[in-house]
Design a protein around this motif. Structure first.
Motif, PDB file in Angstrom:
ATOM      1  N   THR A  53     -57.579  -9.393 -47.594  1.00  0.00           N
ATOM      2  CA  THR A  53     -56.393  -9.327 -46.736  1.00  0.00           C
ATOM      3  C   THR A  53     -55.196  -9.739 -47.577  1.00  0.00           C
ATOM      4  N   SER A  54     -54.129  -8.985 -47.447  1.00  0.00           N
ATOM      5  CA  SER A  54     -52.868  -9.279 -48.121  1.00  0.00           C
ATOM      6  C   SER A  54     -51.784  -9.214 -47.065  1.00  0.00           C
ATOM      7  N   SER A  55     -50.844 -10.155 -47.104  1.00  0.00           N
ATOM      8  CA  SER A  55     -49.789 -10.139 -46.099  1.00  0.00           C
ATOM      9  C   SER A  55     -48.462 -10.536 -46.716  1.00  0.00           C
ATOM     10  N   GLY A  56     -47.388 -10.134 -46.050  1.00  0.00           N
ATOM     11  CA  GLY A  56     -46.043 -10.433 -46.521  1.00  0.00           C
ATOM     12  C   GLY A  56     -45.016 -10.028 -45.475  1.00  0.00           C
ATOM     13  N   THR A  57     -43.751  -9.930 -45.897  1.00  0.00           N
ATOM     14  CA  THR A  57     -42.647  -9.580 -45.008  1.00  0.00           C
ATOM     15  C   THR A  57     -41.817  -8.471 -45.652  1.00  0.00           C
ATOM     16  N   VAL A  58     -41.366  -7.526 -44.832  1.00  0.00           N
ATOM     17  CA  VAL A  58     -40.536  -6.427 -45.316  1.00  0.00           C
ATOM     18  C   VAL A  58     -39.359  -6.212 -44.367  1.00  0.00           C
ATOM     19  N   ASP A  59     -38.181  -5.949 -44.931  1.00  0.00           N
ATOM     20  CA  ASP A  59     -37.013  -5.525 -44.164  1.00  0.00           C
ATOM     21  C   ASP A  59     -36.874  -4.027 -44.397  1.00  0.00           C
ATOM     22  N   SER A  60     -36.768  -3.257 -43.308  1.00  0.00           N
ATOM     23  CA  SER A  60     -36.583  -1.810 -43.447  1.00  0.00           C
ATOM     24  C   SER A  60     -35.907  -1.254 -42.205  1.00  0.00           C
ATOM     25  N   ALA A  61     -35.296  -0.089 -42.367  1.00  0.00           N
ATOM     26  CA  ALA A  61     -34.574   0.553 -41.269  1.00  0.00           C
ATOM     27  C   ALA A  61     -35.565   1.211 -40.313  1.00  0.00           C
ATOM     28  N   ASN A  62     -35.231   1.137 -39.018  1.00  0.00           N
ATOM     29  CA  ASN A  62     -36.043   1.839 -38.025  1.00  0.00           C
ATOM     30  C   ASN A  62     -35.483   3.248 -37.824  1.00  0.00           C
ATOM     31  N   SER A  63     -35.944   3.966 -36.802  1.00  0.00           N
ATOM     32  CA  SER A  63     -35.513   5.339 -36.542  1.00  0.00           C
ATOM     33  C   SER A  63     -34.012   5.448 -36.293  1.00  0.00           C
ATOM     34  N   TYR A  64     -33.397   4.368 -35.800  1.00  0.00           N
ATOM     35  CA  TYR A  64     -31.969   4.371 -35.472  1.00  0.00           C
ATOM     36  C   TYR A  64     -31.109   3.828 -36.608  1.00  0.00           C
ATOM     37  N   GLY A  65     -31.715   3.429 -37.699  1.00  0.00           N
ATOM     38  CA  GLY A  65     -30.981   2.927 -38.843  1.00  0.00           C
ATOM     39  C   GLY A  65     -30.773   1.426 -38.853  1.00  0.00           C
ATOM     40  N   ALA A  66     -31.245   0.727 -37.822  1.00  0.00           N
ATOM     41  CA  ALA A  66     -31.103  -0.735 -37.765  1.00  0.00           C
ATOM     42  C   ALA A  66     -32.149  -1.383 -38.661  1.00  0.00           C
ATOM     43  N   LEU A  67     -31.724  -2.385 -39.414  1.00  0.00           N
ATOM     44  CA  LEU A  67     -32.636  -3.096 -40.301  1.00  0.00           C
ATOM     45  C   LEU A  67     -33.478  -4.091 -39.507  1.00  0.00           C
ATOM     46  N   LEU A  68     -34.780  -4.032 -39.660  1.00  0.00           N
ATOM     47  CA  LEU A  68     -35.700  -4.929 -38.967  1.00  0.00           C
ATOM     48  C   LEU A  68     -36.536  -5.688 -39.990  1.00  0.00           C
ATOM     49  N   ARG A  69     -36.807  -6.947 -39.708  1.00  0.00           N
ATOM     50  CA  ARG A  69     -37.726  -7.736 -40.534  1.00  0.00           C
ATOM     51  C   ARG A  69     -39.080  -7.724 -39.840  1.00  0.00           C
ATOM     52  N   ARG A  70     -40.090  -7.328 -40.591  1.00  0.00           N
ATOM     53  CA  ARG A  70     -41.428  -7.255 -40.020  1.00  0.00           C
ATOM     54  C   ARG A  70     -42.432  -7.852 -40.985  1.00  0.00           C
ATOM     55  N   ASP A  71     -43.426  -8.505 -40.409  1.00  0.00           N
ATOM     56  CA  ASP A  71     -44.567  -8.953 -41.196  1.00  0.00           C
ATOM     57  C   ASP A  71     -45.522  -7.772 -41.324  1.00  0.00           C
ATOM     58  N   TYR A  72     -46.247  -7.729 -42.399  1.00  0.00           N
ATOM     59  CA  TYR A  72     -47.249  -6.680 -42.575  1.00  0.00           C
ATOM     60  C   TYR A  72     -48.528  -7.317 -43.098  1.00  0.00           C
ATOM     61  N   ILE A  73     -49.610  -6.595 -42.886  1.00  0.00           N
ATOM     62  CA  ILE A  73     -50.908  -7.036 -43.398  1.00  0.00           C
ATOM     63  C   ILE A  73     -51.650  -5.807 -43.909  1.00  0.00           C
ATOM     64  N   CYS A  74     -52.303  -5.972 -45.024  1.00  0.00           N
ATOM     65  CA  CYS A  74     -53.139  -4.919 -45.591  1.00  0.00           C
ATOM     66  C   CYS A  74     -54.577  -5.423 -45.629  1.00  0.00           C
ATOM     67  N   PHE A  75     -55.467  -4.559 -45.267  1.00  0.00           N
ATOM     68  CA  PHE A  75     -56.899  -4.826 -45.403  1.00  0.00           C
ATOM     69  C   PHE A  75     -57.404  -3.865 -46.464  1.00  0.00           C
ATOM     70  N   SER A  76     -58.233  -4.336 -47.369  1.00  0.00           N
ATOM     71  CA  SER A  76     -58.710  -3.465 -48.429  1.00  0.00           C
ATOM     72  C   SER A  76     -60.142  -3.791 -48.832  1.00  0.00           C
ATOM     73  N   VAL A  77     -60.786  -2.778 -49.382  1.00  0.00           N
ATOM     74  CA  VAL A  77     -62.160  -2.895 -49.863  1.00  0.00           C
ATOM     75  C   VAL A  77     -62.182  -2.446 -51.318  1.00  0.00           C
ATOM     76  N   PHE A  78     -62.815  -3.250 -52.167  1.00  0.00           N
ATOM     77  CA  PHE A  78     -63.007  -2.892 -53.564  1.00  0.00           C
ATOM     78  C   PHE A  78     -64.412  -2.354 -53.737  1.00  0.00           C
ATOM     79  N   GLU A  79     -64.503  -1.126 -54.254  1.00  0.00           N
ATOM     80  CA  GLU A  79     -65.789  -0.527 -54.602  1.00  0.00           C
ATOM     81  C   GLU A  79     -65.859  -0.426 -56.111  1.00  0.00           C
ATOM     82  N   GLY A  80     -66.813  -1.060 -56.714  1.00  0.00           N
ATOM     83  CA  GLY A  80     -66.941  -0.978 -58.158  1.00  0.00           C
ATOM     84  C   GLY A  80     -67.692  -2.161 -58.716  1.00  0.00           C
ATOM     85  N   ASN A  81     -67.383  -2.478 -59.974  1.00  0.00           N
ATOM     86  CA  ASN A  81     -68.031  -3.600 -60.647  1.00  0.00           C
ATOM     87  C   ASN A  81     -66.993  -4.300 -61.523  1.00  0.00           C
TER      88      ASN A  81
END
Length: 147
Positions: A103-131
């Protein structure tokens, strides 16, 4: 011509369905990534197998820096206005021992559909396949809401 187009579409569909397979977590990670056994309801490597939106090859074991770069790329894939994105909070990554995923998490500011800047938290889930020599990491990212 019509037959060639149908064959091309069939080949692309078979490639897309071939990518969606059950992933096998490597169950090992880089020493710079802390481990946790915290439970995430309805999350695990099987769900990531079905929902991943982004994947990347890695040489050796994936590190904090690798997850930071790749998770941010996965987040950019789901934003309405990726060009406006500004990542602010430092990204943290943990390896979930019970679920076999990162799990990886952080915060991003980005424009929504109307152009307003929003601060949002995000989370990534990931799987490593390999050695230890390398493999591929599969990511799914979610935006958690407005602040």
């Amino acid at each position: 011509m019509k037959k060639a187009v149908l064959l091309l579409v069939a080949a692309l569909l078979s490639l897309a369905s071939a990518e969606r397979r059950t992933l096998t977590p490597a169950r090992l990670g880089s020493k710079d990534i802390p481990t946790t056994d915290e439970a995430f309801p309805r999350m695990g490597w099987v769900r990531i197998s079905k929902e991943w939106v982004y994947s990347a090859p890695v040489k050796g074991l994936p590190t904090q820096a690798f997850f930071q770069k790749q998770c941010r790329s996965a987040v950019l894939e789901i934003l309405k206005s990726p060009a406006s994105a500004r990542f602010s909070k430092p990204l943290t990554t943990d390896y979930n021992l019970k679920g076999g995923f990162y799990t990886s998490s952080g915060t991003v500011d980005s424009a929504n559909s109307y152009g307003a800047l929003l601060r949002r938290d995000y989370i990534c889930f990931s799987v490593f396949e390999g050695n230890a020599q390398g493999g591929r990491v599969y990511f799914t990212a979610d935006l958690l809401g407005d602040r």
